[in-house]
Design a protein around this motif. Structure first.
Motif, PDB file in Angstrom:
ATOM      1  N   GLU A  95       0.819  -1.211   0.000  1.00 28.69           N
ATOM      2  CA  GLU A  95       0.000   0.000   0.000  1.00 28.69           C
ATOM      3  C   GLU A  95       0.853   1.261   0.000  1.00 28.69           C
ATOM      4  O   GLU A  95       1.877   1.352   0.687  1.00 28.69           O
ATOM      5  CB  GLU A  95      -0.945  -0.021   1.204  1.00 28.69           C
ATOM      6  N   ASP A  96       0.426   2.232  -0.766  1.00 27.25           N
ATOM      7  CA  ASP A  96       1.130   3.487  -0.984  1.00 27.25           C
ATOM      8  C   ASP A  96       1.296   4.256   0.329  1.00 27.25           C
ATOM      9  O   ASP A  96       0.351   4.411   1.101  1.00 27.25           O
ATOM     10  CB  ASP A  96       0.323   4.319  -1.987  1.00 27.25           C
TER      11      ASP A  96
ATOM     12  N   GLY B 218       6.501   6.738  -3.772  1.00 23.24           N
ATOM     13  CA  GLY B 218       6.522   5.865  -4.934  1.00 23.24           C
ATOM     14  C   GLY B 218       5.643   4.660  -4.718  1.00 23.24           C
ATOM     15  O   GLY B 218       5.595   4.093  -3.627  1.00 23.24           O
ATOM     16  N   LYS B 219       4.922   4.270  -5.770  1.00 26.86           N
ATOM     17  CA  LYS B 219       4.042   3.112  -5.679  1.00 26.86           C
ATOM     18  C   LYS B 219       4.111   2.346  -6.991  1.00 26.86           C
ATOM     19  O   LYS B 219       4.707   2.824  -7.967  1.00 26.86           O
ATOM     20  CB  LYS B 219       2.603   3.548  -5.400  1.00 26.86           C
ATOM     21  N   GLU B 220       3.518   1.165  -7.008  1.00 22.45           N
ATOM     22  CA  GLU B 220       3.579   0.325  -8.197  1.00 22.45           C
ATOM     23  C   GLU B 220       3.131   1.110  -9.426  1.00 22.45           C
ATOM     24  O   GLU B 220       2.058   1.697  -9.442  1.00 22.45           O
ATOM     25  CB  GLU B 220       2.695  -0.912  -8.012  1.00 22.45           C
TER      26      GLU B 220
ATOM     27  N   GLY C  73       3.288   7.259  -0.021  1.00 21.60           N
ATOM     28  CA  GLY C  73       3.715   8.572  -0.496  1.00 21.60           C
ATOM     29  C   GLY C  73       5.148   8.671  -0.957  1.00 21.60           C
ATOM     30  O   GLY C  73       5.649   9.775  -1.194  1.00 21.60           O
TER      31      GLY C  73
ATOM     32  N   LEU D 295      10.449   2.792  -4.664  1.00 26.72           N
ATOM     33  CA  LEU D 295       9.096   2.338  -4.338  1.00 26.72           C
ATOM     34  C   LEU D 295       9.076   2.011  -2.855  1.00 26.72           C
ATOM     35  O   LEU D 295       9.982   1.346  -2.347  1.00 26.72           O
ATOM     36  CB  LEU D 295       8.730   1.084  -5.133  1.00 26.72           C
TER      37      LEU D 295
ATOM     38  N   GLY E  95       6.227   1.059   0.565  1.00 32.98           N
ATOM     39  CA  GLY E  95       4.850   0.753   0.931  1.00 32.98           C
ATOM     40  C   GLY E  95       4.765   0.030   2.260  1.00 32.98           C
ATOM     41  O   GLY E  95       5.768  -0.199   2.939  1.00 32.98           O
TER      42      GLY E  95
ATOM     43  N   GLU F  38       4.363   3.848 -10.476  1.00 36.26           N
ATOM     44  CA  GLU F  38       4.717   5.267 -10.354  1.00 36.26           C
ATOM     45  C   GLU F  38       5.849   5.440  -9.349  1.00 36.26           C
ATOM     46  O   GLU F  38       5.651   5.964  -8.251  1.00 36.26           O
ATOM     47  CB  GLU F  38       3.511   6.095  -9.913  1.00 36.26           C
TER      48      GLU F  38
END
Length: 257
Positions: free
Chosen positions: A170-171, A175-177, A173, A243, A245, A179
């Motif tokens: 889970e994001d 970087g996330k999957e 803030g 990334l 999370g 992005e």
């Protein structure tokens, strides 16, 4: 020489990650290599378990009173054994992977990560860098193009900046999957250090084994001209990617699928 050319991971990266975890008892640095990231993590956590499949890398790792280096001979040792080695279920506050996650058996690694991360409040962060280097982007891109036929398919995640890397967490803030966040890393580099780094690329080694010298005399001369001379020491910026999370219902479902 290659180690001297590697970027120094920003101290504020470790501070940001530390600020995101609820506790600071234990961290796990995976694919630790010479321990560069583990040492940075150790400034913020009571203890760090730093693992690698390469005994040779660990032999050269930097000692630190808070870091315990451990050799995992297999890329994916038994999950139960690995969970126990790391302290058991929900015992790790931060997991870090610097310039290595693209080589992993991702489903197996993420399954272990999900089990050992503290719930709630545990964070996993993976980051890397590739040929993107300011202010010599064009020179690096031209050389990278010559290496394309020789890369292991797994390296594509890294050469593509982790944009397609599965990351079922889970994001938070950073970087996330799909992005990844940008991560600039500055480094003083000599031309000799640049060539040593390029020679260490797995694609360059693979090409050499196949009888192709991607860093022959003519290419090195062209790189020297693009660099600005063999004696020039430049301040370069690696254009890295990150990334990060945490676990939660969404991550659990993605890891099961």
């Amino acid at each position: 020489m290659y180690a001297a050319a590697r970027p120094a991971y920003p101290k504020d990266l470790f501070a940001k990650l530390s600020a995101l975890t609820a506790h600071h008892r234990r961290a796990w640095d995976v694919g630790t290599g010479n321990g560069q990231a583990a040492i940075g993590v150790a400034e913020h956590y009571n203890s760090v378990v730093a693992t690698d499949t390469s005994a040779e890398q660990l032999w050269h790792a930097t000692p630190h009173p808070k870091v315990r280096y451990m050799h995992t001979p297999d890329a994916t040792p038994g999950e139960e054994d690995l969970v126990a080695m790391l302290g058991g279920e929900a015992s790790v506050d931060l997991i870090t992977v610097a310039q290595a996650v693209h080589w992993f058996d991702l489903p197996a690694f993420y399954a272990v990560a999900r089990r050992v991360l503290r719930r709630p409040g545990g964070v996993i962060a993976v980051w890397g860098y590739n040929y993107g280097m300011s202010p010599v982007e064009d020179m690096m891109a031209r050389f990278f193009h010559t290496t394309l036929p020789y890369w292991d398919p797994r390296a594509r995640y890294c050469t593509d900046g982790y944009r397609d890397l599965p990351f079922p967490f889970e994001d938070i803030g950073l970087g996330k999957e799909g992005e990844p966040a940008s991560l600039d890393m500055e480094q003083e580099m000599s031309f000799e250090g640049l060539i040593a780094m390029l020679r260490s690329w797995s694609a360059v080694t693979t090409a050499k084994q196949q009888g192709v010298d991607l860093l022959g005399e003519r290419v090195v001369k062209e790189l020297e001209e693009g660099w600005g001379g063999a004696s020039l020491v430049r301040k370069v910026t690696y254009k890295g990617f990150l990334l990060a999370g945490t676990t939660g219902p969404m991550a659990d479902e993605l890891c099961r699928s």
